[in-house]
Design an enzyme around this catalytic site. Structure first.
Site, PDB file in Angstrom:
ATOM      1  CG  HIS A  72      -2.157  -0.817   1.033  1.00 56.00           C
ATOM      2  ND1 HIS A  72      -3.332  -0.579   1.672  1.00 56.00           N
ATOM      3  CD2 HIS A  72      -2.371  -1.892   0.234  1.00 56.00           C
ATOM      4  CE1 HIS A  72      -4.244  -1.470   1.291  1.00 56.00           C
ATOM      5  NE2 HIS A  72      -3.676  -2.288   0.436  1.00 56.00           N
ATOM      6  CE1 TYR A 201      -5.358   4.280   8.469  1.00 53.15           C
ATOM      7  CE2 TYR A 201      -5.932   4.311  10.795  1.00 53.15           C
ATOM      8  CZ  TYR A 201      -5.194   3.797   9.754  1.00 53.15           C
ATOM      9  OH  TYR A 201      -4.279   2.793  10.005  1.00 53.15           O
ATOM     10  N   PRO A 293      -4.667   0.963  18.607  1.00 55.33           N
ATOM     11  CG  PRO A 293      -6.571  -0.227  17.984  1.00 55.33           C
ATOM     12  CD  PRO A 293      -5.925   0.428  19.154  1.00 55.33           C
ATOM     13  CE  LYS A 297       4.134   3.693  13.581  1.00 56.52           C
ATOM     14  NZ  LYS A 297       4.037   3.184  12.224  1.00 56.52           N
ATOM     15  CE1 TYR A 385      -1.351   4.240   9.330  1.00 57.79           C
ATOM     16  CE2 TYR A 385      -0.104   3.073   7.642  1.00 57.79           C
ATOM     17  CZ  TYR A 385      -1.227   3.188   8.442  1.00 57.79           C
ATOM     18  OH  TYR A 385      -2.221   2.247   8.370  1.00 57.79           O
TER      19      TYR A 385
HETATM   20  C1  PHB Z   1      -6.241  -3.874  10.600  1.00 63.68           C
HETATM   21  O1  PHB Z   1      -6.272  -4.131   9.397  1.00 63.68           O
HETATM   22  O2  PHB Z   1      -6.606  -4.718  11.455  1.00 63.68           O
HETATM   23  C2  PHB Z   1      -5.775  -2.544  11.062  1.00 63.68           C
HETATM   24  C3  PHB Z   1      -5.273  -1.662  10.111  1.00 63.68           C
HETATM   25  C4  PHB Z   1      -4.840  -0.400  10.531  1.00 63.68           C
HETATM   26  C5  PHB Z   1      -4.933  -0.030  11.848  1.00 63.68           C
HETATM   27  C6  PHB Z   1      -5.410  -0.927  12.787  1.00 63.68           C
HETATM   28  C7  PHB Z   1      -5.846  -2.195  12.390  1.00 63.68           C
HETATM   29  O3  PHB Z   1      -4.534   1.214  12.221  1.00 63.68           O
END
Ligand code: PHB
Ligand code: APR
Length: 391
Positions: A72, A201, A293, A297, A385
């Site tokens: 990605h 997000y 989450p 990280k 990130y």
């Molecule tokens: C996930 O795909 O489980 C996931 C992706 C990004 C995040 C947290 C969890 O920030």
């Protein structure tokens, strides 16, 4: 039983450490309280930083990841019904991330360890670490109802957030830094192709939402919910309706629905245990630190810790010098605190705290506006990130 490095826990931290030590010619034994099926099925996050991808490849554990993982090059921030893409390679000199589930990383590492590594004992529950401040620490553990002792030169506690290893560090030397959040994430897996090809997000007055994925045909989605929410209290239809509201845009983007195959609630916590080392006992991964989450990280921090330990021990074996082992805790904590800061800021920017004031709402939107209009602000997010480089 005797070994050089006794490893408690077969999550990503313990499994990768065993692999790195094996590659460096250092023997280890891994003790894991649960059975193999449980460890391989546990649903966790799925974003690997560039540095984590590089480490797994170099360790010889990247073959399936390179075949099945999805590279990605950005994420989308969604707010006020607008969409803003953050382009990672353009902002970081070429860095990207990989979407490959943590459970898959664990399956790959377990298969390798059983094929060519040292002992990996499932159903072996560590009870206590003893003699951490001596030259011969021991792990007392229980297997098949019998108590046994693993004699070690070093012990690494990779036993997660509720493990026993850190209890061996005297309380008067310990400092814990913590924050709990008044919300959690309701996460689902659904058999439907992801509605967007990158992670989304979303900040919304009703709360945060995240669109992620496990494969081109499996979506992973999350909703901010009050802490203590029971996942069963949400029907599938209610979940999709709420996701639809929070992801809504001014353009013609649509959220595709599909059968939900798993549903659970994750609490949100920040936690750091200092120091990460006492004598010959070292802590790695969730045993030492938890992040919410939002910044993706957790797994990457665990990888950073075990790489730092494996390098330090290989240096000790090659030169006889304890310098890098002595630097383990401060070296890890510098990186850990940067990840704590980033995870906290992402969480604060995107979630709606209960009782948030209109002023706080406006500040959140101003932060997002700033990210969408300033390359410097965007670059800061993209660098964090895609990963903090290992020292
Ligand atoms: C996930 O795909 O489980 C996931 C992706 C990004 C995040 C947290 C969890 O920030
Ligand atoms: N004895 C043996 N094993 C134990 C004990 C014990 N007393 N206590 C816990 N364990 C095992 C758990 O069953 C688990 O398999 O230790 C392992 C810890 O693994 P994780 O919780 O996955 O922690 P870690 O390897 O540090 O990985 C960090 O996991 O929670 C996510 O977001 C986090 O992605 C990050 C990653």
């Amino acid at each position: 039983m005797r070994t050089t490095v006794g490893i408690i826990g077969a999550g990503p931290a313990g499994l990768l450490l065993a692999r790195l030590l094996h590659n460096a010619g250092i023997d280890s034994v891994v003790l894991e309280s649960r059975d193999r099926a449980y460890v391989e099925q546990r649903q966790r996050a799925g974003i690997l930083e560039q540095g984590t991808v590089d480490v797994l490849r170099a360790a010889g554990a990247g073959e399936r990841m390179d075949r099945e993982g999805l590279r990605h090059d950005g994420i989308e921030l969604r707010f006020a019904r607008r969409r803003h893409r953050v382009d990672f390679p353009a902002l970081t000199g070429g860095r990207s991330v990989m979407v490959y589930a943590q459970t898959e990383v664990c399956k790959d590492l377990i298969a390798l360890q059983l094929k060519e590594g040292g002992p990996l004992l499932f159903g072996a529950e560590a009870l206590a670490v003893e003699g951490a401040d001596t030259d011969s620490p021991r792990v007392r553990f229980r297997r098949e109802g019998r108590e046994e002792v693993l004699e070690c030169a070093y012990v690494v506690g990779c036993d997660g957030s509720y493990g026993v290893a850190r209890r061996a560090i005297p309380e008067e030397l310990t400092r814990v830094y913590e924050r709990t959040y008044p919300f959690g994430w309701l996460g689902i897996l659904a058999d439907v192709p992801p509605s967007h090809d990158e992670l989304v997000y979303a900040r919304h007055e009703r709360g945060f939402a995240l669109l992620s994925m496990r494969s081109p045909v499996v979506s992973r989605l999350y909703l901010q919910v009050p802490a203590e929410t029971d996942a069963a209290a949400w029907s599938d239809g209610e979940i999709w309706d709420e996701l639809e509201r929070r992801f809504e845009t001014a353009d013609d983007w649509r959220l595709e629905r599909g059968p939900i195959t798993a549903k659970s609630v994750t609490p949100m916590r920040s936690h750091v245990h200092e120091p990460m080392r006492y004598g010959r006992l070292f802590l790695a991964g969730d045993a030492a630190h938890i992040v919410p989450p939002t910044g993706a990280k957790g797994l990457n921090l665990a990888v950073g810790d075990v790489v730092t330990f494996a390098r330090a021990l290989a240096h000790q074996a090659a030169t006889g010098s304890d310098d890098l082992l002595d630097a383990y805790s401060p070296t890890c904590l510098r990186r850990v605190w940067q990840a704590e800061r980033f995870s906290y800021e992402m969480t604060a920017m995107l979630h709606r705290a209960p009782g948030a004031t209109p002023f706080e709402d406006r500040i959140q939107l101003a932060r997002l506006e700033r990210l969408a209009s300033s390359r410097a602000a965007e670059q800061d997010l993209a660098e964090a990130y895609t990963g903090f480089l290992l020292e």
